[in-house]
Design a protein around this motif. Structure first.
Motif, short mmCIF file in Angstrom:
data_model
loop_
_atom_site.label_atom_id
_atom_site.label_comp_id
_atom_site.label_asym_id
_atom_site.label_seq_id
_atom_site.Cartn_x
_atom_site.Cartn_y
_atom_site.Cartn_z
N SER A 48 0.81 -1.22 0.00
CA SER A 48 0.00 0.00 0.00
C SER A 48 0.84 1.27 0.00
N GLY A 49 2.08 1.18 0.49
CA GLY A 49 2.93 2.36 0.59
C GLY A 49 3.49 2.78 -0.75
N GLY A 50 4.09 3.98 -0.76
CA GLY A 50 4.67 4.49 -1.99
C GLY A 50 6.02 3.88 -2.28
N LEU A 51 6.47 4.09 -3.52
CA LEU A 51 7.78 3.60 -3.95
C LEU A 51 8.66 4.79 -4.30
N PHE A 52 9.95 4.63 -4.10
CA PHE A 52 10.87 5.65 -4.57
C PHE A 52 12.07 4.96 -5.19
N LEU A 53 12.69 5.63 -6.16
CA LEU A 53 13.79 5.05 -6.92
C LEU A 53 15.11 5.37 -6.24
N LYS A 54 15.93 4.34 -6.00
CA LYS A 54 17.27 4.51 -5.46
C LYS A 54 18.26 3.93 -6.46
N SER A 55 19.39 4.61 -6.58
CA SER A 55 20.37 4.17 -7.57
C SER A 55 21.79 4.39 -7.06
N THR A 56 22.70 3.62 -7.62
CA THR A 56 24.12 3.79 -7.31
C THR A 56 24.71 4.97 -8.06
N GLY A 57 23.99 5.47 -9.06
CA GLY A 57 24.59 6.42 -10.00
C GLY A 57 25.44 5.65 -11.00
N MET A 58 25.89 6.33 -12.01
CA MET A 58 26.64 5.67 -13.07
C MET A 58 28.00 5.20 -12.56
N MET A 59 28.35 3.96 -12.92
CA MET A 59 29.60 3.34 -12.45
C MET A 59 30.57 3.21 -13.61
N ASP A 60 31.83 3.54 -13.38
CA ASP A 60 32.85 3.41 -14.41
C ASP A 60 33.28 1.95 -14.54
N THR A 61 33.22 1.45 -15.74
CA THR A 61 33.64 0.07 -15.96
C THR A 61 33.93 -0.10 -17.45
N ASP A 62 34.58 -1.17 -17.79
CA ASP A 62 34.69 -1.59 -19.19
C ASP A 62 33.70 -2.72 -19.39
N TYR A 63 33.04 -2.73 -20.52
CA TYR A 63 32.23 -3.89 -20.87
C TYR A 63 32.79 -4.43 -22.17
N ARG A 64 33.41 -5.60 -22.07
CA ARG A 64 34.09 -6.16 -23.24
C ARG A 64 33.64 -7.59 -23.48
N ILE A 65 33.31 -7.86 -24.72
CA ILE A 65 32.87 -9.20 -25.13
C ILE A 65 33.83 -9.72 -26.19
N ARG A 66 34.27 -10.95 -26.01
CA ARG A 66 35.10 -11.64 -26.99
C ARG A 66 34.24 -12.68 -27.69
N TYR A 67 34.14 -12.59 -29.01
CA TYR A 67 33.38 -13.57 -29.79
C TYR A 67 34.33 -14.53 -30.47
N LYS A 68 34.18 -15.82 -30.15
CA LYS A 68 34.93 -16.87 -30.82
C LYS A 68 34.01 -17.45 -31.89
N LEU A 69 34.42 -17.33 -33.14
CA LEU A 69 33.53 -17.60 -34.28
C LEU A 69 33.79 -18.98 -34.86
N PHE A 70 32.70 -19.69 -35.18
CA PHE A 70 32.80 -21.05 -35.72
C PHE A 70 32.22 -21.09 -37.14
N THR A 71 32.96 -21.71 -38.05
CA THR A 71 32.49 -21.81 -39.44
C THR A 71 32.32 -23.25 -39.89
N ASP A 72 32.57 -24.20 -39.01
CA ASP A 72 32.34 -25.60 -39.37
C ASP A 72 31.59 -26.28 -38.24
N GLU A 73 31.40 -27.57 -38.31
CA GLU A 73 30.61 -28.29 -37.32
C GLU A 73 31.25 -28.17 -35.93
N THR A 74 30.45 -27.72 -34.99
CA THR A 74 30.93 -27.49 -33.62
C THR A 74 29.89 -28.02 -32.65
N THR A 75 30.32 -28.55 -31.51
CA THR A 75 29.40 -29.10 -30.51
C THR A 75 29.53 -28.30 -29.22
N TYR A 76 28.60 -28.55 -28.30
CA TYR A 76 28.70 -27.87 -27.02
C TYR A 76 29.96 -28.30 -26.26
#
Length: 849
Positions: free
Chosen positions: A420-448
């Motif tokens: 029944s009570g109200g809601l308010f938004l709390k946040s950490t604020g923007m955080m400095d970080t790197d977001y890096r993804i490495r894609y390993k690419l497959f072009t032939d038959e590959t299994t899990y």
């Protein structure tokens, strides 16, 4: 009697005071800085509108960029196969490199895609960088979407009818609007405005949180009617309502794409993001949502891999409207948002990876494995499936990741269970970080299994690991020592410490099992036992016995060729003492109060404060606590680390924020320190923490059970094979047929794990430990020995712990090939099956030598 009560009260007060004297305080350490990369130096530019250009190439790959659409593709030079980032024929979302979520100071969340808010009006530049390119995307709004900047919050009846209703009539009469178009605008007006009959004016009832689609309709209507800002100010002014016009939102986000030998690297440095209007805060970025996506025509068969629990496969083209989109947090990083509720799923994501493999379509064989190299503690993995039927589900099979630039939560003013009570938004604020993804690419038959092997090799190189294989899987016991129960004397509660397995009793168990390769983690050894105080002293729980007896016990285990790990739990504090002050030393949640974790009660469906509870130590104090413990624990060379290698960790104290990434640096620093001096067993570790341990304890072979999961695979164990020894979950407390765990030992080399006590559990009835079941060693000893003997006998036929391949043959039926060529077929079904290799009973197996 009164005198006795007063004396007891005095003792309690004195004890509480002593526990807080300055000499026993713990020290806050400097929080380490996260290492963020600088943007790569530019060597030139690619002009927008120049078509497709070759941005980089090496011996195996070429990287192309379309400067008109910002689609990029990686071409394998040997096969000519390409992997594209976008889908030109798709929706605006499918043509976008990213989607962003941000929130205004009014609490309204907005969602933009890069195509509509950047590419369509060419607000981007492209830099040439080494081995690739950097796109500087300026996502901006040409119109704001704050409804109060376009239409009045209140307007007189006469003006409303004159400017809006009559205005629409005129546009329809002129032919500017068709009848159905005019009706849509009238419907939007009816949705936004309500009439105040007593005062005779219309008011905007949706001014705080209108749907974005409605806002767009109203913005477009004001343009059609040429309703100006001056009129807006005048109409609001009649009711003494002022108008504030905010600057439009604008974010400049640099995205770097490069080749690294055979791999594609996508990097986003958040400290290089420019927010040109502080009214808004960027919260999340969905990145490359269409990279490697395939239609049913492009891929008739295949699956998406997600690191759910032990690992899960989602069959391509298998969309089911009964199930929502698969989207889950890596490393359970939303834990602080919802720890007052039971988790929706029993298993979390322990590996920062995902991928897709496909076959039998116009794309042929192919796929990729994505590794989140940086920012995993803020990441999410999302997967959607296509449908073979037109018009249902997504057009594409896809899997991608997102990350939180800022952590936030909607906090209930009156507590987590108040509706029944109200809601308010709390946040950490923007955080400095790197977001890096490495894609390993497959072009032939590959299994899990190939994917697991590739990721395993990646970890070996990343952390300089050396594979090592045991002679055979161990028998692993988790033994409960000291714990506390509440007793009442003259109505005053105090904690009574008792031992469920003292040193003498454990000595007897070790002797009883000396003929088996036994490893033991001994719980409840230090101050307070399971319900311990701040663990900064290495003070022993008295009820287990003397230090001399413990030293003798450790020597006995060594003499028997057994391993004995003593449990430590640095981040949880169940009882006050040892200098701990919750307001100062505990980690805080979004609600600006110390985090207190309660036990979940099935009877009420909530976490009960009257149950077993603990506080979480702020990461700022962890190093001090570990250092103090180490000074006093020089006699103990093997530790079972309950907490540091698993789960989410941060401190959202607004005065002393410790971000998730900073907390992980602190965890790594202390695990490194512990592992340099001690041999460690780790409780259910995240994959990046296994480098610190000799044993990974409590490793499940299950997934969350999400509806779209087609096959549960032991991907996690396949990655860990040879990098760390791993156990099953508790066999005697699982409620599952014990043969289920025998299969895991034969299939994966998992050690069989039991949890035991020497004492009867009867004395724990109606206490905070009453949930324990089936632990008395004397009662389950025969089951332990029988199951391990069965494993030992069958392992003599296998003779190897190194896994060379793993396949899913049928639903619930798997084939493991060991390095010596021996194959083990396991049937996890509760019914018999027949496969090419032979017949298997329910929960049965075959060993093919």
């Amino acid at each position: 009697m009164i005198g006795l009560a007063v004396a007891l009260l005095a003792v309690i007060l004195i004890w509480n005071g002593v526990s807080k004297i300055p000499g026993m305080r713990i020290k806050a350490e400097k929080v380490p800085e996260t290492k963020t990369e600088m943007l790569k130096e530019a060597s030139g530019t690619f002009e927008a509108g120049s078509g497709e250009v070759l941005a980089a190439e090496n011996g195996t790959k070429k990287l192309y960029l379309n400067t008109d659409t910002l689609d990029f593709r990686v071409e394998d030079t040997a096969t000519g196969k390409s992997f594209s980032a976008l889908k030109a024929e798709g929706s605006v979302e499918d043509r976008s490199l990213m989607r962003i979520t941000f929130v205004g100071e009014d609490g309204t969340f907005l969602y933009w895609n890069a195509y509509e808010y950047c590419v369509s009006h060419q607000t981007y530049t492209i830099d040439k960088i080494e081995n690739g390119f950097r796109i500087n995307l300026n996502l901006k709004e040409t119109d704001s979407y704050r409804i109060n900047e376009y239409v009045p919050q209140r307007i007189t009846k006469e003006r409303y009818e004159e400017r809006f209703l009559n205005g629409l009539d005129e546009l329809e009469a002129q032919g500017t609007l068709k009848e159905d178009e005019a009706k849509r605008y009238r419907d939007s007006l009816d949705l936004v405005y309500a009439f105040h009959s007593e005062e005779g004016y219309y008011y905007n009832r949706l001014s705080l949180s209108p749907p974005i689609s409605t806002v767009r309709q109203m913005v477009q209507l004001t343009k059609l009617l040429n309703y100006t800002t001056e009129e807006l100010i005048e109409d609001n002014g009649v009711f003494n309502i002022s108008v504030t016009i905010e600057e439009p939102g604008s974010f400049i986000i640099p995205l770097e794409v490069t080749l690294d030998q055979n791999d594609l690297i996508v990097n986003l440095v958040t400290n290089a993001i420019v927010n040109e209007n502080p009214y808004y805060m960027l919260t999340r970025i969905d990145l490359l949502t269409c990279f490697g996506a395939v239609t049913p025509a492009e891929a008739e068969e295949g699956y998406i891999f997600v690191p759910d629990g032990s690992g899960a496969l989602l069959a391509l083209n298998n969309f089911n409207a009964s199930y929502g989109t698969y989207s889950r947090a890596v490393y359970d990083n939303t834990y602080y948002n919802d720890f007052y509720y039971m988790p929706s799923y029993p298993e979390t994501l322990h590996m920062p990876i995902y991928g897709i493999l496909y076959d039998k379509g116009s794309k042929g064989n192919g796929g990729y494995l994505a590794i989140i190299e940086n920012g995993a503690d803020l990441a999410f993995i999302t997967a959607t499936l296509a449908s073979m039927e037109n018009g249902s589900g997504s057009a594409y099979n896809r899997v991608y990741s997102s990350f939180d630039v800022a952590k936030y939560a909607q906090v209930s003013i009156l507590g987590p269970y108040d509706s029944s009570g109200g809601l308010f938004l709390k946040s950490t604020g923007m955080m400095d970080t790197d977001y890096r993804i490495r894609y390993k690419l497959f072009t032939d038959e590959t299994t899990y299994y190939d994917m697991a092997e590739i990721y395993r090799d990646y970890l070996i190189e990343q952390y300089n690991l050396e594979p090592h294989y045991e002679e055979q899987a161990k028998l692993y016991l988790e033994v409960t020592g000291a714990l506390s129960i509440k007793e009442y004397i003259m109505g005053i509660s105090h904690n009574k410490e008792l031992s469920m397995t003292n040193y003498k009793q454990l000595s007897e168990i070790l002797d009883d099992l000396k003929d088996y390769p036994l490893t033991v983690s001994y719980l409840g050894v230090f101050d307070g036992g399971l319900d311990h105080k701040l663990m900064n002293k290495a003070k022993l729980a008295k009820t287990n016995g003397t230090k001399k007896q413990l030293t003798s016990l450790i020597d006995q285990a060594k003499a028997n060729g057994q391993e004995l790990f003593l449990q430590v739990d640095f981040t949880k504090i169940y009882e006050n003492g040892n200098g701990f002050q919750q307001k100062k030393h505990a980690a805080y949640n979004f609600n600006d109060s110390p985090i207190e974790i309660y036990e979940y009660l099935l009877s009420t469906g909530i976490f009960s404060k009257g149950s077993r509870t603990y506080y979480i130590l702020s990461p700022r104090y962890l190093t001090s606590v570990v250092d103090n413990f180490m000074k006093n624990a020089k006699d103990y060379d093997s530790l079972y680390v309950e907490d540091l290698a698993k789960g989410f960790y941060a401190d959202y104290n607004k005065r002393n924020l410790v971000t998730p990434e900073e907390a992980q640096l602190i965890l790594d620093e202390n695990l490194q320190k512990l592992s340099a001096e001690k041999k460690l067993a780790l409780n259910n570790p995240e994959i990046d923490k296994i480098r610190y341990g000799a044993y990974a304890v409590n490793i499940s072979r299950k997934t969350s059970g999400f509806g779209s999961i087609a096959v549960e695979i032991p991907f996690r164990q396949l990655v860990m094979n040879g990098l760390i020894s791993y156990t099953t979950l508790d066999i005697n407390e699982s409620g599952v047929n014990k043969n289920y765990f025998l299969l895991q030992a034969l299939e994966l080399g998992s050690s069989l794990k039991f949890t035991v006590t020497a004492e009867s559990l009867d004395q724990l009835k109606n206490t905070r430990h009453s949930s324990y079941i089936s632990r008395e060693y004397g009662q389950i000893r025969e089951d332990i020995v029988t199951l391990y003997k069965a494993y030992e006998e069958e392992f003599s036929k296998i003779g190897c712990m190194e896994i060379a391949n793993h396949e899913a043959l049928l639903n619930g039926v798997f084939k493991t090939t060991y390095a010596n060529g021996v194959q083990v077929i396991t049937n996890y079904n509760m019914y018999p099956v027949t496969c090419e290799e032979g017949d298997l009973n329910a929960l049965g197996y075959l060993i093919l030598q």
